[in-house]
Design an enzyme around this catalytic site. Structure first.
Site, short mmCIF file in Angstrom:
data_model
loop_
_atom_site.label_atom_id
_atom_site.label_comp_id
_atom_site.label_asym_id
_atom_site.label_seq_id
_atom_site.Cartn_x
_atom_site.Cartn_y
_atom_site.Cartn_z
CE LYS A 46 -3.98 -2.13 2.24
NZ LYS A 46 -4.91 -2.19 3.21
CB CYS A 63 -0.80 1.10 8.75
SG CYS A 63 0.26 2.20 9.53
CG ASP A 64 -3.59 -4.41 6.07
OD1 ASP A 64 -4.41 -3.72 5.26
OD2 ASP A 64 -3.74 -5.57 6.42
CB SER A 65 -4.61 -4.22 11.63
OG SER A 65 -4.16 -3.02 11.93
#
Length: 210
Positions: free
Chosen positions: A63, A80-82
């Protein structure tokens, strides 16, 4: 006061934006539009199986790099990614009510690990050009919800569009009994980890605040 260094947040998450703003940082938001499934499939072809933490970091990186390539911002760029790890499986956004309901029936009264990947690219014209990332992992303990509580929470729509089908800072807060680790990482961006990553590219936290 000096002018704050420009930061681009490559994420549509309002919780991440709110967290950064609460810490005195005002980023520009640019959504990457990355196809997450395709990105993970490509990563697995190249590297083999990914751990849940690696899934979060991979998505954060693609991203971030997509925004850098597409927008070419003269700024620091943060992706960011979760994902939630439960029973060794990776869970992102449920997408629909049936999946969210089933997820919560598995989660209730149990614990999972929320992995939040962070990726930084220093794309400033006079910057270092540095690119690096890391993952913050936090154990989340879920309350033992009744079927009625699960149905009511899912009906709000909130769990459908958040990683792991829960929030800790909004409607889902009553259903998280404890966390072991960084609260902000569960919300979506670990401020202490972000500070450490920025130091690696020669930027101090207060420079983001101006």
């Amino acid at each position: 006061m000096t002018e704050a260094l420009p930061l681009v947040l490559a994420s549509a998450s309002p919780a991440r934006l709110s967290t950064l703003r609460g810490a005195g940082v005002e980023p520009e938001v640019v959504v990457s539009g990355v196809d997450e499934d395709a990105a993970l499939a490509q990563a697995r072809l190249r590297y083999g199986d990914l751990t849940p933490a690696e899934v979060a970091l991979t998505l954060a990186r693609v991203k971030c790099e997509a925004v850098v390539a597409g927008e070419e911002p003269d700024a620091l760029v943060l992706g960011c990614d979760s994902v939630l790890e439960l029973d060794g499986e990776v869970h992102g956004k449920p997408g629909d009510a049936a999946v969210a309901t089933e997820r919560w029936r598995r989660m209730r009264g149990r614990s999972g690990t929320l992995h939040t990947g962070h990726w930084i690219v220093d794309n400033r014209e006079d910057g270092t050009g540095g690119t690096l990332g890391a993952t913050a992992s936090t154990v989340v303990h879920f309350a033992d919800l009744s079927d009625a509580e699960i149905d009511d929470y899912v009906a709000t729509g909130e769990p459908l569009q958040v990683a792991g089908a829960f929030t800790v800072d909004s409607l889902g807060g009553a259903y998280v009994s404890a966390i072991e680790g960084d609260y902000h990482a569960v919300v979506g961006v670990s401020l202490p980890l972000l500070r450490e990553l920025l130091l690696e590219v020669g930027v101090t936290w207060h420079e983001l605040r101006g």
